[in-house]
Design a protein around this motif. Structure first.
Motif, PDB file in Angstrom:
ATOM      1  N   ALA A   1      15.327 -12.830 -50.705  1.00  0.00           N
ATOM      2  CA  ALA A   1      15.107 -13.271 -49.440  1.00  0.00           C
ATOM      3  C   ALA A   1      15.717 -15.070 -49.519  1.00  0.00           C
ATOM      4  O   ALA A   1      15.588 -15.671 -50.551  1.00  0.00           O
ATOM      5  N   VAL A   2      15.799 -15.676 -48.354  1.00  0.00           N
ATOM      6  CA  VAL A   2      16.060 -16.946 -48.015  1.00  0.00           C
ATOM      7  C   VAL A   2      15.140 -17.626 -47.015  1.00  0.00           C
ATOM      8  O   VAL A   2      14.846 -16.870 -45.910  1.00  0.00           O
ATOM      9  N   VAL A   3      14.872 -18.871 -47.219  1.00  0.00           N
ATOM     10  CA  VAL A   3      13.968 -19.360 -46.348  1.00  0.00           C
ATOM     11  C   VAL A   3      14.519 -20.692 -45.976  1.00  0.00           C
ATOM     12  O   VAL A   3      15.021 -21.547 -46.890  1.00  0.00           O
ATOM     13  N   PHE A   4      14.796 -20.986 -44.744  1.00  0.00           N
ATOM     14  CA  PHE A   4      15.301 -21.970 -43.979  1.00  0.00           C
ATOM     15  C   PHE A   4      14.378 -23.176 -43.759  1.00  0.00           C
ATOM     16  O   PHE A   4      13.329 -22.732 -43.088  1.00  0.00           O
ATOM     17  N   LEU A   5      14.820 -24.473 -43.966  1.00  0.00           N
ATOM     18  CA  LEU A   5      13.974 -25.341 -43.804  1.00  0.00           C
ATOM     19  C   LEU A   5      14.817 -26.615 -42.826  1.00  0.00           C
ATOM     20  O   LEU A   5      15.900 -26.657 -43.357  1.00  0.00           O
ATOM     21  N   ASP A   6      14.308 -27.500 -42.252  1.00  0.00           N
ATOM     22  CA  ASP A   6      15.143 -28.835 -41.811  1.00  0.00           C
ATOM     23  C   ASP A   6      14.819 -29.834 -42.871  1.00  0.00           C
ATOM     24  O   ASP A   6      13.904 -30.023 -43.534  1.00  0.00           O
ATOM     25  N   ASP A   7      15.708 -30.867 -42.924  1.00  0.00           N
ATOM     26  CA  ASP A   7      15.683 -32.048 -43.850  1.00  0.00           C
ATOM     27  C   ASP A   7      14.638 -33.178 -43.530  1.00  0.00           C
ATOM     28  O   ASP A   7      14.517 -33.815 -44.265  1.00  0.00           O
TER      29      ASP A   7
ATOM     30  N   ARG B   1       3.664 -13.954 -48.324  1.00  0.00           N
ATOM     31  CA  ARG B   1       2.375 -12.665 -48.210  1.00  0.00           C
ATOM     32  C   ARG B   1       2.832 -11.963 -46.979  1.00  0.00           C
ATOM     33  O   ARG B   1       2.408 -10.742 -47.005  1.00  0.00           O
ATOM     34  N   THR B   2       2.950 -12.812 -46.090  1.00  0.00           N
ATOM     35  CA  THR B   2       3.259 -12.077 -44.526  1.00  0.00           C
ATOM     36  C   THR B   2       4.375 -10.737 -44.816  1.00  0.00           C
ATOM     37  O   THR B   2       4.386  -9.840 -43.893  1.00  0.00           O
ATOM     38  N   ALA B   3       5.360 -11.486 -45.347  1.00  0.00           N
ATOM     39  CA  ALA B   3       6.576 -10.531 -45.515  1.00  0.00           C
ATOM     40  C   ALA B   3       6.235  -9.387 -46.384  1.00  0.00           C
ATOM     41  O   ALA B   3       6.717  -8.266 -46.246  1.00  0.00           O
ATOM     42  N   ASP B   4       5.513  -9.508 -47.295  1.00  0.00           N
ATOM     43  CA  ASP B   4       5.057  -8.286 -48.049  1.00  0.00           C
ATOM     44  C   ASP B   4       4.250  -7.306 -47.167  1.00  0.00           C
ATOM     45  O   ASP B   4       4.431  -6.151 -47.477  1.00  0.00           O
ATOM     46  N   ARG B   5       3.239  -7.870 -46.850  1.00  0.00           N
ATOM     47  CA  ARG B   5       2.337  -7.089 -46.139  1.00  0.00           C
ATOM     48  C   ARG B   5       3.035  -6.284 -44.702  1.00  0.00           C
ATOM     49  O   ARG B   5       2.773  -5.042 -44.527  1.00  0.00           O
ATOM     50  N   SER B   6       4.042  -6.977 -44.160  1.00  0.00           N
ATOM     51  CA  SER B   6       4.536  -6.223 -43.104  1.00  0.00           C
ATOM     52  C   SER B   6       5.781  -5.647 -43.238  1.00  0.00           C
ATOM     53  O   SER B   6       6.097  -4.689 -42.286  1.00  0.00           O
TER      54      SER B   6
ATOM     55  N   ALA C   1       8.575  -7.160 -42.664  1.00  0.00           N
ATOM     56  CA  ALA C   1       9.428  -7.473 -41.890  1.00  0.00           C
ATOM     57  C   ALA C   1      10.560  -8.096 -42.219  1.00  0.00           C
ATOM     58  O   ALA C   1      10.967  -8.646 -43.381  1.00  0.00           O
ATOM     59  N   ASP C   2      11.783  -8.182 -41.479  1.00  0.00           N
ATOM     60  CA  ASP C   2      13.034  -8.666 -41.941  1.00  0.00           C
ATOM     61  C   ASP C   2      13.138 -10.200 -41.691  1.00  0.00           C
ATOM     62  O   ASP C   2      13.592 -10.930 -42.503  1.00  0.00           O
ATOM     63  N   THR C   3      12.219 -10.768 -40.796  1.00  0.00           N
ATOM     64  CA  THR C   3      12.063 -12.097 -40.692  1.00  0.00           C
ATOM     65  C   THR C   3      10.655 -12.566 -40.547  1.00  0.00           C
ATOM     66  O   THR C   3       9.983 -11.755 -39.675  1.00  0.00           O
ATOM     67  N   VAL C   4      10.327 -13.687 -40.946  1.00  0.00           N
ATOM     68  CA  VAL C   4       8.813 -14.363 -40.998  1.00  0.00           C
ATOM     69  C   VAL C   4       9.148 -15.615 -40.548  1.00  0.00           C
ATOM     70  O   VAL C   4       9.394 -16.358 -41.338  1.00  0.00           O
ATOM     71  N   SER C   5       8.623 -16.062 -39.325  1.00  0.00           N
ATOM     72  CA  SER C   5       8.605 -17.688 -38.890  1.00  0.00           C
ATOM     73  C   SER C   5       6.998 -18.008 -39.083  1.00  0.00           C
ATOM     74  O   SER C   5       6.397 -17.512 -39.031  1.00  0.00           O
ATOM     75  N   GLY C   6       7.250 -19.431 -38.950  1.00  0.00           N
ATOM     76  CA  GLY C   6       5.785 -20.215 -38.987  1.00  0.00           C
ATOM     77  C   GLY C   6       5.749 -21.183 -38.086  1.00  0.00           C
ATOM     78  O   GLY C   6       7.025 -21.851 -37.761  1.00  0.00           O
ATOM     79  N   PRO C   7       4.890 -21.993 -37.843  1.00  0.00           N
ATOM     80  CA  PRO C   7       4.869 -23.165 -36.942  1.00  0.00           C
ATOM     81  C   PRO C   7       5.287 -24.275 -37.447  1.00  0.00           C
ATOM     82  O   PRO C   7       5.130 -24.617 -38.681  1.00  0.00           O
ATOM     83  N   VAL C   8       5.916 -25.132 -36.734  1.00  0.00           N
ATOM     84  CA  VAL C   8       6.348 -26.642 -36.906  1.00  0.00           C
ATOM     85  C   VAL C   8       5.384 -27.561 -35.974  1.00  0.00           C
ATOM     86  O   VAL C   8       5.545 -27.475 -34.636  1.00  0.00           O
ATOM     87  N   ARG C   9       4.538 -28.299 -36.725  1.00  0.00           N
ATOM     88  CA  ARG C   9       3.732 -29.251 -36.057  1.00  0.00           C
ATOM     89  C   ARG C   9       4.382 -30.528 -35.738  1.00  0.00           C
ATOM     90  O   ARG C   9       4.914 -31.099 -36.892  1.00  0.00           O
TER      91      ARG C   9
ATOM     92  N   LEU D   1      11.444 -17.206 -43.127  1.00  0.00           N
ATOM     93  CA  LEU D   1      12.148 -16.457 -43.973  1.00  0.00           C
ATOM     94  C   LEU D   1      12.720 -15.244 -43.577  1.00  0.00           C
ATOM     95  O   LEU D   1      12.546 -14.696 -42.506  1.00  0.00           O
ATOM     96  N   VAL D   2      14.015 -14.901 -44.445  1.00  0.00           N
ATOM     97  CA  VAL D   2      14.878 -13.791 -43.930  1.00  0.00           C
ATOM     98  C   VAL D   2      15.200 -13.033 -45.192  1.00  0.00           C
ATOM     99  O   VAL D   2      15.415 -13.477 -46.148  1.00  0.00           O
ATOM    100  N   ARG D   3      15.269 -11.669 -44.881  1.00  0.00           N
ATOM    101  CA  ARG D   3      15.537 -10.799 -46.079  1.00  0.00           C
ATOM    102  C   ARG D   3      17.045 -10.979 -46.531  1.00  0.00           C
ATOM    103  O   ARG D   3      18.115 -11.077 -45.354  1.00  0.00           O
TER     104      ARG D   3
END
Length: 733
Positions: A522-528, A542-547, A549-557, A594-596
């Motif tokens: 899996a690869v996780v992308f973030l901005d610098d 944890r969300t990727a394991d349970r679901s 899913a091929d991609t899991v996104s999260g909030p950017v505040r 996160l992407v597979r």
């Protein structure tokens, strides 16, 4: 699960032909695995069985009879005239597009006619969401409007141009008759299918024969009392039979419509003619049991009625009662499938009408001739009690050709083909069983360009993660001077540092993907310029394991600087952040996802499109292709990262430029998808109109205008700039 959004002017609990068609089709679609959202006005009390008040639309979605979600709009009740209904539909349609855009993102939008303004709302909702549009044509528009005299004046010509334009632009037009499908194909509509009207036979009883004496006949008509039905000739026929006194014919007219007052006036005090209010359920069958023959009537001097079949036709065929039909064309052909139907000979059109000559929008010009033929037919039927037998032949034909559950399955197949959601088109990686993420093969990828201080804050937050073990880190420096190497080596000695001097964000991201090891899980992308909360990575995994899913996104505040304008606040500045953890229909972004990894290391290996190097939008374009290949996406509300918004980006000018640039990117994607400049311009105009309306509405209510409120307007402006060659590459060096 595939999601459909249905826009319709009439739905449960109303009782109308469109409602009956779509309520049963919806049930079949749900059975076939579709998740259905219905956008519709509040019930019209005039068309609702309990005749209760329309009431206020619920603020949240209500559950429909088949488990669909019903999203209500306010309904404006206007006079039950042609113009009154059109104006009411127009007001509802103006509200439909914003309501549809605020709902869950669908895979396809279906807009139903005869309420013409609804197809405009459907077109806007589909094009703004970038999903296929299906137009469900119950009537032969615009031919029917032209023959009814609606075309007079600029407004009529505009309506006709809009209808034909949407028909040609739609991804699929579904008609209820083969004849109108052929007419649309001749007019240049490329993709047309036919799913006829029908009936759910489980709800239609098989009626028994009524014994009667020679010389008497009971005739029942159930349906609309409008211009199209030519009921004035039926009234004249019964009045003539009554005046002759040879036989007794009693006519019941059950229903409502714009012409009902005129018909009552025409009937006068004739005791052989009865008018009854619309009814529903068992009351309908009681009228049918009372009758010896059931009447189907349409004008035969309007060319469009050669390919029009009244929706009641299939219900009446299912009952088994004798039918008297004053119709033409396809309707006559269908009714002749039963052996107890009398079809009048006047269902032969004049050559002038068949050639497309406009007919008078008033009474049928052959009313006298039609009335004479009806009078003769009623008289013959009355003389012979054996002339109106019960027959099951019509019900057998309906079961084979027009049973709504079967038609619903056909509709579901058409929609599945349209959205390309079949096993053959889904990438094998999307169908594979997804196991837990292997922490030993988890990589975090960061692209950076001359922001070493911010990069250091990000790496520090990554070191502070509460996780089972530290993941691998890959940093791509897009600075020709490679100025981040020292910072990375100091803070994360084991990181893989890659230098990509060729400018462009897509080029930098592709360099990261090329540097991934073949066994990456899996690869996780973030901005610098972000900081990750301590439990961010564990929540994503944890969300990727349970679901699975091929991609899991999260909030950017977004953390705004002091003095930022009011419209910058709320809803995460640019992106909404209030989604619950679960399946997610939007496109991910590389600022927290996160992407597979097999999507990048397998065959074909997906890569960012470097045509978006300097415009941005390369991430949504890539993830759009992933989702089209079958990749599933989830949202994780607990996987939070933060970004400090620089003061220069928290200004009205920058936000305006950001929205316009988003329009440039949208137009570029549309060009790559093969859309014409005219179609892109049409979408741009729709965005500008809806965006301006949304901003104006908030200001009228005294509410502050946020970035999201004005985004449609700015994107529309950006699309126009792109079409006219005035787009600029914001990130060009």
């Amino acid at each position: 699960m595939r999601r459909l959004q249905l826009l319709t002017h009439s739905y449960w609990p109303e009782s109308t032909p469109p409602q009956r068609r779509w309520q049963r089709l919806t049930a079949s679609l749900v059975e076939e695995g579709w998740d259905v959202d219905v956008v519709t006005p509040s019930p019209d009390p005039r068309l609702t069985p309990d005749r209760g008040p329309a009431g206020e639309p619920p603020r949240s979605a209500a559950s429909g009879p088949a488990g669909e979600r019903v999203l209500r709009l306010p309904r404006v009740l206007l006079p039950n005239s042609r113009m009154g209904r059109f104006a009411s539909d127009a007001v509802a349609s103006l509200l439909m597009a914003p309501r549809a855009l605020m709902a869950r993102r669908p895979d396809v939008v279906v807009a139903t006619v005869p309420a013409l303004p609804v197809i405009c709302a459907g077109w806007a909702a589909a094009r703004l969401r970038g999903v296929p549009l299906v137009v469900d044509m119950r009537d032969a528009w615009p031919e029917l409007a032209r023959e009814a005299g609606v075309r007079a004046g600029p407004a009529g010509r505009l309506m006709e141009a809009v209808v034909t334009g949407v028909q040609r632009d739609a991804d699929l037009v579904v008609t209820v008759t083969q004849g109108f499908a052929r007419r649309l194909a001749e007019r240049g509509v490329e993709r047309v299918a036919t799913v006829s009207n029908g009936v759910d036979l489980d709800g239609v009883p098989s009626l028994e024969h009524r014994e009667r004496e020679p010389g008497s006949l009971r005739v029942a008509y159930l349906g609309n009392h409008g211009e199209s039905q030519a009921l004035e000739s039926v009234i004249d026929a019964v009045r003539a039979v009554h005046a002759a006194g040879e036989v007794t014919v009693t006519l019941r007219l059950i229903g409502s419509g714009t012409q009902k007052p005129r018909l009552q006036e025409r009937a006068g005090d004739c005791p052989a003619i009865e008018f009854h209010d619309p009814c529903h359920g068992e009351a309908v069958w009681e009228h049918c049991r009372w009758a010896d023959t059931l009447l189907v009537s349409l004008r035969t001097d309007w060319a469009s009625f050669a390919w029009t079949v009244p929706s009641k036709t299939f219900e009446l065929l299912g009952l088994g009662k004798h039918i008297t039909a004053a119709v033409t064309g396809e309707a006559a052909e269908i009714l002749r499938q039963a052996d107890n139907v009398t079809v009048l000979d006047d269902a032969v059109l004049d050559d002038a009408v068949l050639d497309g000559a406009d007919a008078d929008a008033g009474s049928c010009p052959r009313t006298a001739d039609r009335a004479d033929r009806l009078a003769a037919t009623f008289t013959d039927l009355a003389r012979d009690p054996a002339s109106t037998p019960i027959s099951r032949s019509g019900r057998r034909w309906v079961a084979q050709h027009a049973d709504l559950p079967g038609l619903g399955r056909r509709y579901a197949g058409l929609l599945a083909d349209l959205v390309g959601d079949t096993a053959e088109t889904v990438d094998p990686r999307a169908r594979s069983a997804r196991g837990p993420i292997d922490w030993d093969r988890l990589w975090i990828c960061v692209c950076t360009y001359r922001r070493n201080d911010l990069l250091a804050e990000l790496l520090t937050s990554l070191q502070a993660q509460r996780a089972p073990q530290r993941p691998h880190l890959l940093v791509v420096d897009n600075d020709p001077d490679g100025g981040s190497e020292e910072t990375v080596r100091r803070l994360w000695p084991g990181a893989r540092w890659v230098h990509q001097p060729r400018p462009g964000i897509a080029a930098a991201r592709n360099a990261a993907l090329d540097a991934l090891p073949d066994d990456a899980d899996a690869v996780v992308f973030l901005d610098d310029d972000e900081r990750a909360h301590p439990d961010w990575l564990a929540a994503l995994v944890r969300t990727a394991d349970r679901s699975g899913a091929d991609t899991v996104s999260g909030p950017v505040r977004s953390v705004l600087p002091a003095g930022a304008p009011a419209e910058a606040a709320g809803e995460g500045f640019i992106r909404r952040i209030d989604f619950p953890t679960g399946p997610w229909r939007y496109r991910p972004a590389t600022n927290n996802v996160l992407v597979r990894a097999d999507w990048f290391t397998g065959e074909p290996a997906f890569r960012f499109d470097e045509d978006f190097n300097f415009s941005g939008g390369e991430d949504s374009e890539l993830f759009g292709r992933l989702q089209a290949a079958g990749a599933t996406s989830w949202w994780c509300a607990e996987a939070v990262v933060e970004e400090d918004v620089p003061a220069e980006r928290a200004t009205r000018e920058w936000m305006r430029a950001r929205g316009v640039r988003a329009g440039h990117v949208r137009a570029k994607k549309a060009v790559k998808a093969g859309k014409s400049a005219a179609r892109i311009t049409g979408e741009a105009v729709a965005r500008i109109g809806l965006g301006a309306g949304r901003v104006a509405l908030r200001r009228l209510r005294g509410q502050s205008v946020t970035y999201q409120d004005s985004l449609w307007l700015r994107e529309g402006v950006g699309m126009v700039q792109a079409v006219t060659g005035r787009a600029r590459e914001e990130y060009a060096r």
